[in-house]
Design a protein around this motif. Structure first.
Motif, PDB file in Angstrom:
ATOM      1  N   CYS A   1       7.819   2.270   6.930  1.00  0.00           N
ATOM      2  CA  CYS A   1       6.939   3.437   6.856  1.00  0.00           C
ATOM      3  C   CYS A   1       5.493   2.969   6.989  1.00  0.00           C
ATOM      4  CB  CYS A   1       7.148   4.174   5.525  1.00  0.00           C
ATOM      5  SG  CYS A   1       6.211   5.703   5.359  1.00  0.00           S
ATOM      6  N   ASN A   2       4.671   3.762   7.644  1.00  0.00           N
ATOM      7  CA  ASN A   2       3.247   3.419   7.810  1.00  0.00           C
ATOM      8  C   ASN A   2       3.068   2.021   8.416  1.00  0.00           C
ATOM      9  OD1 ASN A   2       2.738   5.879   6.602  1.00  0.00           O
ATOM     10  ND2 ASN A   2       2.296   4.981   4.587  1.00  0.00           N
ATOM     11  N   SER A   3       3.934   1.681   9.368  1.00  0.00           N
ATOM     12  CA  SER A   3       3.896   0.375  10.052  1.00  0.00           C
ATOM     13  C   SER A   3       4.165  -0.798   9.114  1.00  0.00           C
ATOM     14  CB  SER A   3       2.533   0.167  10.739  1.00  0.00           C
ATOM     15  OG  SER A   3       2.298   1.196  11.680  1.00  0.00           O
ATOM     16  N   LYS A   4       4.749  -0.513   7.946  1.00  0.00           N
ATOM     17  CA  LYS A   4       5.070  -1.559   6.982  1.00  0.00           C
ATOM     18  C   LYS A   4       6.585  -1.689   6.847  1.00  0.00           C
ATOM     19  CE  LYS A   4       0.699  -2.073   5.718  1.00  0.00           C
ATOM     20  NZ  LYS A   4      -0.078  -3.305   5.976  1.00  0.00           N
ATOM     21  N   ASN A   5       7.055  -2.929   6.783  1.00  0.00           N
ATOM     22  CA  ASN A   5       8.473  -3.195   6.537  1.00  0.00           C
ATOM     23  C   ASN A   5       8.651  -3.686   5.113  1.00  0.00           C
ATOM     24  OD1 ASN A   5       9.747  -2.631   9.094  1.00  0.00           O
ATOM     25  ND2 ASN A   5       8.719  -4.444   9.895  1.00  0.00           N
TER      26      ASN A   5
ATOM     27  N   GLN B   1       7.646  10.538   6.875  1.00  0.00           N
ATOM     28  CA  GLN B   1       8.772  10.114   7.706  1.00  0.00           C
ATOM     29  C   GLN B   1       8.935   8.598   7.635  1.00  0.00           C
ATOM     30  OE1 GLN B   1       9.296  11.868  11.670  1.00  0.00           O
ATOM     31  NE2 GLN B   1       9.480   9.778  12.501  1.00  0.00           N
ATOM     32  N   PHE B   2      10.186   8.161   7.563  1.00  0.00           N
ATOM     33  CA  PHE B   2      10.459   6.730   7.498  1.00  0.00           C
ATOM     34  C   PHE B   2      11.756   6.426   8.230  1.00  0.00           C
ATOM     35  CE2 PHE B   2      12.747   8.506   3.890  1.00  0.00           C
ATOM     36  CZ  PHE B   2      13.932   7.774   3.834  1.00  0.00           C
ATOM     37  N   SER B   3      11.955   5.163   8.545  1.00  0.00           N
ATOM     38  CA  SER B   3      13.235   4.714   9.100  1.00  0.00           C
ATOM     39  C   SER B   3      13.870   3.743   8.120  1.00  0.00           C
ATOM     40  CB  SER B   3      13.053   4.058  10.465  1.00  0.00           C
ATOM     41  OG  SER B   3      12.253   2.894  10.369  1.00  0.00           O
ATOM     42  N   PHE B   4      15.182   3.654   8.178  1.00  0.00           N
ATOM     43  CA  PHE B   4      15.943   2.845   7.225  1.00  0.00           C
ATOM     44  C   PHE B   4      16.936   1.985   7.981  1.00  0.00           C
ATOM     45  CE2 PHE B   4      18.773   2.271   3.472  1.00  0.00           C
ATOM     46  CZ  PHE B   4      17.805   1.927   2.534  1.00  0.00           C
ATOM     47  N   LYS B   5      16.757   0.673   7.900  1.00  0.00           N
ATOM     48  CA  LYS B   5      17.679  -0.257   8.545  1.00  0.00           C
ATOM     49  C   LYS B   5      18.767  -0.678   7.560  1.00  0.00           C
ATOM     50  CE  LYS B   5      14.642  -2.363  12.018  1.00  0.00           C
ATOM     51  NZ  LYS B   5      14.068  -3.646  12.517  1.00  0.00           N
ATOM     52  N   ILE B   6      19.986  -0.687   8.045  1.00  0.00           N
ATOM     53  CA  ILE B   6      21.138  -1.051   7.216  1.00  0.00           C
ATOM     54  C   ILE B   6      21.758  -2.302   7.819  1.00  0.00           C
ATOM     55  CG2 ILE B   6      23.321  -0.247   6.250  1.00  0.00           C
ATOM     56  CD1 ILE B   6      22.249   2.634   7.252  1.00  0.00           C
ATOM     57  N   TYR B   7      21.689  -3.397   7.096  1.00  0.00           N
ATOM     58  CA  TYR B   7      22.204  -4.666   7.601  1.00  0.00           C
ATOM     59  C   TYR B   7      23.667  -4.842   7.209  1.00  0.00           C
ATOM     60  CZ  TYR B   7      17.332  -5.966   8.452  1.00  0.00           C
ATOM     61  OH  TYR B   7      16.030  -6.000   8.896  1.00  0.00           O
ATOM     62  N   ALA B   8      24.471  -5.250   8.164  1.00  0.00           N
ATOM     63  CA  ALA B   8      25.881  -5.603   7.947  1.00  0.00           C
ATOM     64  C   ALA B   8      26.611  -4.612   7.043  1.00  0.00           C
ATOM     65  CB  ALA B   8      25.967  -7.016   7.361  1.00  0.00           C
ATOM     66  N   PRO B   9      26.615  -3.319   7.364  1.00  0.00           N
ATOM     67  CA  PRO B   9      27.208  -2.320   6.464  1.00  0.00           C
ATOM     68  C   PRO B   9      28.682  -2.549   6.167  1.00  0.00           C
ATOM     69  CG  PRO B   9      26.759  -1.379   8.645  1.00  0.00           C
ATOM     70  CD  PRO B   9      26.079  -2.703   8.601  1.00  0.00           C
TER      71      PRO B   9
ATOM     72  N   SER C   1      22.303   9.665  -8.552  1.00  0.00           N
ATOM     73  CA  SER C   1      22.406  10.734  -9.551  1.00  0.00           C
ATOM     74  C   SER C   1      21.141  10.887 -10.385  1.00  0.00           C
ATOM     75  CB  SER C   1      23.602  10.471 -10.483  1.00  0.00           C
ATOM     76  OG  SER C   1      23.422   9.248 -11.182  1.00  0.00           O
ATOM     77  N   SER C   2      20.326   9.834 -10.489  1.00  0.00           N
ATOM     78  CA  SER C   2      19.107   9.868 -11.294  1.00  0.00           C
ATOM     79  C   SER C   2      18.045   9.013 -10.618  1.00  0.00           C
ATOM     80  CB  SER C   2      19.372   9.327 -12.712  1.00  0.00           C
ATOM     81  OG  SER C   2      20.361  10.085 -13.370  1.00  0.00           O
ATOM     82  N   PRO C   3      16.768   9.237 -10.946  1.00  0.00           N
ATOM     83  CA  PRO C   3      15.700   8.424 -10.345  1.00  0.00           C
ATOM     84  C   PRO C   3      15.849   6.952 -10.702  1.00  0.00           C
ATOM     85  CG  PRO C   3      14.793  10.398 -11.370  1.00  0.00           C
ATOM     86  CD  PRO C   3      16.229  10.327 -11.786  1.00  0.00           C
ATOM     87  N   LEU C   4      15.420   6.091  -9.801  1.00  0.00           N
ATOM     88  CA  LEU C   4      15.374   4.663 -10.093  1.00  0.00           C
ATOM     89  C   LEU C   4      14.220   4.381 -11.047  1.00  0.00           C
ATOM     90  CD1 LEU C   4      15.816   3.252  -6.457  1.00  0.00           C
ATOM     91  CD2 LEU C   4      17.599   3.598  -8.187  1.00  0.00           C
ATOM     92  N   ARG C   5      14.250   3.223 -11.683  1.00  0.00           N
ATOM     93  CA  ARG C   5      13.160   2.804 -12.566  1.00  0.00           C
ATOM     94  C   ARG C   5      12.589   1.493 -12.059  1.00  0.00           C
ATOM     95  NH1 ARG C   5      15.154   1.169 -17.248  1.00  0.00           N
ATOM     96  NH2 ARG C   5      17.355   1.526 -16.846  1.00  0.00           N
ATOM     97  N   GLU C   6      11.291   1.378 -12.120  1.00  0.00           N
ATOM     98  CA  GLU C   6      10.646   0.124 -11.747  1.00  0.00           C
ATOM     99  C   GLU C   6      10.576  -0.790 -12.952  1.00  0.00           C
ATOM    100  OE1 GLU C   6       6.298  -1.633 -10.323  1.00  0.00           O
ATOM    101  OE2 GLU C   6       6.670   0.533 -10.310  1.00  0.00           O
TER     102      GLU C   6
ATOM    103  N   LYS D   1       0.803  -1.224   0.000  1.00  0.00           N
ATOM    104  CA  LYS D   1       0.000   0.000   0.000  1.00  0.00           C
ATOM    105  C   LYS D   1       0.839   1.280   0.000  1.00  0.00           C
ATOM    106  CE  LYS D   1      -3.960  -2.224   2.252  1.00  0.00           C
ATOM    107  NZ  LYS D   1      -4.950  -2.177   3.362  1.00  0.00           N
ATOM    108  N   ILE D   2       2.124   1.170  -0.309  1.00  0.00           N
ATOM    109  CA  ILE D   2       2.989   2.341  -0.430  1.00  0.00           C
ATOM    110  C   ILE D   2       3.346   2.498  -1.902  1.00  0.00           C
ATOM    111  CG2 ILE D   2       5.166   3.410   0.272  1.00  0.00           C
ATOM    112  CD1 ILE D   2       5.083   1.705   2.787  1.00  0.00           C
ATOM    113  N   THR D   3       3.220   3.698  -2.437  1.00  0.00           N
ATOM    114  CA  THR D   3       3.458   3.908  -3.862  1.00  0.00           C
ATOM    115  C   THR D   3       4.915   3.633  -4.219  1.00  0.00           C
ATOM    116  OG1 THR D   3       3.995   6.256  -3.636  1.00  0.00           O
ATOM    117  CG2 THR D   3       1.668   5.670  -3.956  1.00  0.00           C
ATOM    118  N   SER D   4       5.091   3.178  -5.432  1.00  0.00           N
ATOM    119  CA  SER D   4       6.428   2.831  -5.897  1.00  0.00           C
ATOM    120  C   SER D   4       7.340   4.055  -5.923  1.00  0.00           C
ATOM    121  CB  SER D   4       6.339   2.213  -7.296  1.00  0.00           C
ATOM    122  OG  SER D   4       7.501   1.500  -7.617  1.00  0.00           O
ATOM    123  N   ASN D   5       6.809   5.218  -6.298  1.00  0.00           N
ATOM    124  CA  ASN D   5       7.627   6.434  -6.331  1.00  0.00           C
ATOM    125  C   ASN D   5       8.131   6.802  -4.943  1.00  0.00           C
ATOM    126  OD1 ASN D   5       7.429   6.837  -9.089  1.00  0.00           O
ATOM    127  ND2 ASN D   5       5.574   8.089  -8.938  1.00  0.00           N
ATOM    128  N   GLN D   6       7.291   6.628  -3.939  1.00  0.00           N
ATOM    129  CA  GLN D   6       7.706   6.916  -2.560  1.00  0.00           C
ATOM    130  C   GLN D   6       8.801   5.958  -2.114  1.00  0.00           C
ATOM    131  OE1 GLN D   6       4.520   7.275   0.366  1.00  0.00           O
ATOM    132  NE2 GLN D   6       5.829   6.391   1.956  1.00  0.00           N
TER     133      GLN D   6
END
Length: 424
Positions: free
Chosen positions: A182-186, A84-92, A115-120, A27-32
């Motif tokens: 984000c929005n209680s979704k992982n 607002q969102f949080s970002f977990k980084i595993y084994a950096p 440098s440029s937007p990602l593409r789906e 339920k989170i948009t791909s652009n977000q």
């Protein structure tokens, strides 16, 4: 002209496509998701610059760092237009080491992602995972389940041992593992190498497991512009296999054997060999000159491994394609003796071969779908199947049997060595 999507196309796993064609995942948009990923990776990789290079420690594989990205920004995070969102980084630290092994400099990794937007990618996997690709086509980002992410993290020490002993592998090259919350979704994401160079048109694709039980592309799959065929399809279309040079054949078999031993040691099965075939006779120039180019905004993929469309000269992809060759080519993954600039420029890092019809082809191959361990659910599934079917005709019951069958099929049915000439 609008394309009418079936209910199956609109809903697949957590992936949804709305009436106006907008994709959402949980339920989170791909652009977000894409924009937030870029912010998270910029922070994750940029933050490593202040950490000195050192040997890996066992605790580095299980380290998880979390950063909150507020909309207004903070000392180390920029302001942004997303929720607002949080970002977990595993084994950096571990993933920094892996990127370094495969020749990826931090500044290049940042450039690819930020440098440029990602593409789906428009052709998702059967599991409903969603795939993104960097604008320069260097990297694939795939959503994975909680179990797959957990398994990959547990796999990291063994993965480290494997690439230290032998960095030349057809196994997926993992460059990062993250979790966007984000929005209680992982939403868990893994970054991998892009197997198929997008500036080369892939005319045939195969997902091969070494099994003939229900291993045929569906009618829906066959109707696609570039379908992904399976084992029975390959045997029908290439009854005599694909012929490759003797030295390349022996090096390829050696690499596959080594990779299968690693997968077997981790009790991994159900993996596939993904093959992309470019037929030279159908293209006057594999780099796009004097050829009909596809729309670079409509990439496609199979199992999250590669974008398969060509792009015009002068695009960011064309400018960066030489850098891609150094760390994700099939040739480099097999044996260093084949790493010379003349061969790479002629084949873009693929394997020169001849098809069943005698056509000159270039092959791009890799082992995919390795984040499945043979545990209780697989045991139950195979036990139930064995009650109703002949066990010789279905997926084998143990990782060692699976590896043996996989290798036998690849070495005897798929690839044939050209013993009359050293080079094709």
């Amino acid at each position: 002209m609008s394309i009418r999507l079936s209910d199956k196309d609109k809903k697949l796993g957590h992936r949804r496509i709305g009436e106006e064609g907008e994709t959402t995942y949980k339920k989170i948009t791909s652009n977000q998701i894409m924009g937030s990923i870029q912010l998270g990776i910029q922070y994750a990789v940029g933050g490593l610059a202040s950490k000195p290079e050192r040997d890996l420690l066992i605790q580095d594989f299980m380290t998880v760092e979390t950063k909150v990205f507020t909309c207004d920004g903070a000392n180390l995070t920029p302001a942004h237009r997303f929720p607002q969102f949080s970002f977990k980084i595993y084994a950096p630290i571990a993933f920094r080491y892996f990127r370094d092994v495969f020749g990826i400099q931090p500044e290049d990794f940042m450039l690819s992602f930020c440098s440029s937007p990602l593409r789906e990618l428009s052709n998702p996997g059967a599991s409903g995972s969603i795939f993104y690709v960097t604008d320069d086509d260097e990297f694939i980002i795939k959503t994975v389940t909680h179990k797959e992410a957990e398994f990959l993290q547990k796999l990291l020490p063994g993965y480290y041992m494997n690439i230290v002993q032998n960095p030349r592998t057809l196994l997926p090259k993992f460059f990062g593992l993250y979790c966007y919350h984000c929005n209680s979704k992982n939403i868990r994401l893994v970054i991998m190498n892009n197997l198929f160079p997008s500036w080369i048109e892939i005319h045939e694709k195969y997902d091969l497991k070494g099994s003939t039980f229900k291993r045929k592309a569906s009618s829906v799959e066959r109707d696609k512009s570039t379908p992904t065929f399976k084992d029975l399809d390959f045997m029908e279309l290439h009854p005599n296999g694909i012929i490759i040079d003797q030295e390349m054949y022996e090096a390829l078999c050696k690499t596959m054997e080594r990779d299968c031993r690693v997968l077997q040691s981790f009790k991994i099965m159900d993996y596939s060999l993904l093959i992309g075939m470019h037929i030279i006779s159908k293209q006057s120039d594999i780099f796009g000159n004097n050829a009909t180019l596809k729309n670079c905004n409509e990439p496609s993929t199979s199992n999250g491994s590669a974008s398969t469309n060509m792009v015009p000269e002068g695009s960011s992809t064309s400018k960066n394609k030489k850098r891609l060759l150094y760390h994700t080519t099939v040739v480099e993954s097999i044996d260093k003796q084949f790493m010379n600039q003349e061969t790479i420029q002629k084949t873009s890092g693929g394997i020169p071969a001849k098809s069943n019809k005698g056509e000159d082809v270039i092959l791009f191959i890799g082992i995919i779908d390795i984040l499945q361990s043979y545990k209780m659910m697989k045991k139950i599934e195979h036990t139930v199947k064995s009650v109703f079917f002949d066990s010789d005709t279905i997926s084998v019951h143990r990782p060692d049997f699976y590896a043996t069958r996989f290798l036998t099929f690849m070495k005897k049915t798929v690839f044939q060595k050209n013993e009359t000439s050293k080079k094709i």
